[in-house]
Design a protein around this motif. Structure first.
Motif, PDB file in Angstrom:
ATOM      1  N   TYR A  53      -5.514   1.336   4.928  1.00  0.00           N
ATOM      2  CA  TYR A  53      -4.463   2.327   4.655  1.00  0.00           C
ATOM      3  C   TYR A  53      -4.714   3.599   5.460  1.00  0.00           C
ATOM      4  CZ  TYR A  53      -1.192   5.193   1.936  1.00  0.00           C
ATOM      5  OH  TYR A  53      -0.155   6.010   1.561  1.00  0.00           O
ATOM      6  N   ARG A  54      -5.948   4.072   5.450  1.00  0.00           N
ATOM      7  CA  ARG A  54      -6.286   5.297   6.186  1.00  0.00           C
ATOM      8  C   ARG A  54      -6.157   5.113   7.692  1.00  0.00           C
ATOM      9  NH1 ARG A  54     -11.675   5.949   2.581  1.00  0.00           N
ATOM     10  NH2 ARG A  54     -10.799   7.082   0.798  1.00  0.00           N
ATOM     11  N   ALA A  55      -6.406   3.895   8.167  1.00  0.00           N
ATOM     12  CA  ALA A  55      -6.353   3.638   9.610  1.00  0.00           C
ATOM     13  C   ALA A  55      -4.938   3.437  10.138  1.00  0.00           C
ATOM     14  CB  ALA A  55      -7.205   2.413   9.943  1.00  0.00           C
ATOM     15  N   LEU A  56      -3.962   3.319   9.236  1.00  0.00           N
ATOM     16  CA  LEU A  56      -2.570   3.140   9.638  1.00  0.00           C
ATOM     17  C   LEU A  56      -1.885   4.493   9.827  1.00  0.00           C
ATOM     18  CD1 LEU A  56      -1.298   0.307   7.260  1.00  0.00           C
ATOM     19  CD2 LEU A  56      -1.395   0.172   9.761  1.00  0.00           C
ATOM     20  N   THR A  57      -1.025   4.587  10.819  1.00  0.00           N
ATOM     21  CA  THR A  57      -0.143   5.732  10.918  1.00  0.00           C
ATOM     22  C   THR A  57       0.866   5.665   9.770  1.00  0.00           C
ATOM     23  OG1 THR A  57       1.367   4.502  12.338  1.00  0.00           O
ATOM     24  CG2 THR A  57      -0.320   5.835  13.436  1.00  0.00           C
ATOM     25  N   PRO A  58       1.392   6.807   9.313  1.00  0.00           N
ATOM     26  CA  PRO A  58       2.476   6.746   8.326  1.00  0.00           C
ATOM     27  C   PRO A  58       3.629   5.885   8.857  1.00  0.00           C
ATOM     28  CG  PRO A  58       1.633   8.971   8.498  1.00  0.00           C
ATOM     29  CD  PRO A  58       0.970   8.179   9.603  1.00  0.00           C
ATOM     30  N   GLY A  59       4.071   4.937   8.048  1.00  0.00           N
ATOM     31  CA  GLY A  59       5.074   3.972   8.484  1.00  0.00           C
ATOM     32  C   GLY A  59       4.479   2.740   9.138  1.00  0.00           C
ATOM     33  N   ARG A  96      -2.344  -4.164  -7.347  1.00  0.00           N
ATOM     34  CA  ARG A  96      -3.526  -3.622  -6.673  1.00  0.00           C
ATOM     35  C   ARG A  96      -3.134  -2.925  -5.371  1.00  0.00           C
ATOM     36  NH1 ARG A  96      -7.845  -8.661  -6.986  1.00  0.00           N
ATOM     37  NH2 ARG A  96      -9.113  -7.887  -8.712  1.00  0.00           N
ATOM     38  N   PHE A  97      -2.320  -3.608  -4.567  1.00  0.00           N
ATOM     39  CA  PHE A  97      -1.894  -3.007  -3.296  1.00  0.00           C
ATOM     40  C   PHE A  97      -1.067  -1.744  -3.541  1.00  0.00           C
ATOM     41  CE2 PHE A  97      -2.193  -7.537  -1.634  1.00  0.00           C
ATOM     42  CZ  PHE A  97      -3.366  -7.303  -0.924  1.00  0.00           C
ATOM     43  N   GLU A  98      -0.200  -1.808  -4.510  1.00  0.00           N
ATOM     44  CA  GLU A  98       0.658  -0.650  -4.785  1.00  0.00           C
ATOM     45  C   GLU A  98      -0.156   0.543  -5.283  1.00  0.00           C
ATOM     46  OE1 GLU A  98       4.845  -2.996  -5.765  1.00  0.00           O
ATOM     47  OE2 GLU A  98       3.511  -2.404  -7.420  1.00  0.00           O
ATOM     48  N   ARG A  99      -1.211   0.291  -6.035  1.00  0.00           N
ATOM     49  CA  ARG A  99      -2.056   1.394  -6.506  1.00  0.00           C
ATOM     50  C   ARG A  99      -2.745   2.126  -5.359  1.00  0.00           C
ATOM     51  NH1 ARG A  99      -3.406  -1.951 -10.995  1.00  0.00           N
ATOM     52  NH2 ARG A  99      -5.294  -2.660  -9.950  1.00  0.00           N
ATOM     53  N   LEU A 100      -2.998   1.431  -4.274  1.00  0.00           N
ATOM     54  CA  LEU A 100      -3.590   2.068  -3.097  1.00  0.00           C
ATOM     55  C   LEU A 100      -2.559   2.848  -2.282  1.00  0.00           C
ATOM     56  CD1 LEU A 100      -6.108  -0.591  -1.707  1.00  0.00           C
ATOM     57  CD2 LEU A 100      -6.536   1.350  -3.217  1.00  0.00           C
ATOM     58  N   GLY A 101      -1.280   2.681  -2.624  1.00  0.00           N
ATOM     59  CA  GLY A 101      -0.231   3.407  -1.922  1.00  0.00           C
ATOM     60  C   GLY A 101       0.630   2.559  -1.031  1.00  0.00           C
ATOM     61  N   PHE A 102       0.306   1.274  -0.886  1.00  0.00           N
ATOM     62  CA  PHE A 102       1.064   0.391  -0.006  1.00  0.00           C
ATOM     63  C   PHE A 102       2.421   0.033  -0.610  1.00  0.00           C
ATOM     64  CE2 PHE A 102      -3.226  -0.881   1.580  1.00  0.00           C
ATOM     65  CZ  PHE A 102      -3.012  -0.675   2.938  1.00  0.00           C
ATOM     66  N   GLU A 103       3.361  -0.206   0.271  1.00  0.00           N
ATOM     67  CA  GLU A 103       4.595  -0.902  -0.082  1.00  0.00           C
ATOM     68  C   GLU A 103       4.408  -2.362   0.312  1.00  0.00           C
ATOM     69  OE1 GLU A 103       9.333  -0.991   1.156  1.00  0.00           O
ATOM     70  OE2 GLU A 103       7.975   0.462   2.087  1.00  0.00           O
TER      71      GLU A 103
END
Length: 241
Positions: free
Chosen positions: A116-122, A183-190
């Motif tokens: 998540y941190r290594a991804l650009t927003p979007g 689990r994924f959604e709790r980390l902020g992912f869609e």
């Protein structure tokens, strides 16, 4: 809501279909800077496809410098462990992918938090992996490594120099269960899409009666999907803008 679908294992894109699967996702999401986690010696996309896909930079990653040294010349390389809680990267990527890696991750939460941190927003991340509760993979998880390695040589021999066997933990390697999506959604992912695949071919050549039973189970599960009983899965996640 994510798109959840089920298919037979023959359609799983983690092997020979991986280049086309990754290429289609790169095109769909107009990715320019791509990181492949755990690719090491075997980056999925060949160099001669990158320009046609509009990829400006393709980086192959591994925790082992020895594995990265086996990669073909011409790729960017990144020696880093995505399960390291202190991981800090010098840059971000708009597309991060892996294939047949997640089952070897000891700590799935830290792994995906770092992605998540290594991804650009979007940015988008996509993974193809085996899941825990198919019988061969459950046995692989529970058996001593020496025993599971010997069984792999018996049922699915391969070139151990270029495609070595690594310890499997199956942390967060599950089919499209409600728990895993949360689990994924709790980390902020869609969660964009989650696809489960039933069946496998490990019994085909040496245990024909079990193979026939596995095929019958696969047909039943395709009619009555139970996400906990997938053998393989793919998931596509996005970091919101």
């Amino acid at each position: 809501m994510p798109t959840i679908t089920y298919s037979a294992w023959e359609q799983f894109p983690g092997w020979s279909g991986a280049p086309d699967w990754i290429a289609a996702l790169v095109r769909r999401h107009a990715a320019r800077h791509v990181l492949e986690i755990g690719a090491g010696a075997n980056p999925t996309l060949p160099l001669d496809r990158l320009a046609d896909l509009g990829i400006a930079q393709y980086t192959t990653n591994d925790v082992s410098a020895d594995e990265l040294a086996k990669a073909p010349p011409g790729y960017e390389t990144l020696c880093a462990d995505f399960t390291d809680p202190a991981l800090v990267l010098a840059r971000q990527y708009d597309f991060i992918c892996s294939r047949m890696v997640n089952e070897h991750v000891r700590d799935g939460e830290t792994y995906f938090r770092n992605i998540y941190r290594a991804l650009t927003p979007g940015g988008v991340t996509a993974h193809a992996f085996s899941t825990l509760y198919a019988l061969p993979f459950l046995a692989n998880r529970l058996m001593p490594e020496a025993v599971s390695s010997a069984l792999l040589n018996l049922f699915a021999p391969r070139d151990r120099h270029q495609h070595d066997k690594f310890r499997a933990y199956y942390s967060w390697s599950r089919g499209p269960t409600v728990r895993q999506i949360r689990r994924f959604e709790r980390l902020g992912f869609e969660v964009l899409e989650y696809r489960g695949f039933f069946g496998h071919r490990y019994y085909e050549h040496r245990l024909a009666p079990l193979h026939r039973a596995e095929l019958a189970k696969e047909r039943w599960l395709l009619r009555h999907p139970i996400p906990q009983l997938t053998a393989y899965a793919t998931v596509v996640l996005r970091r919101p803008r």
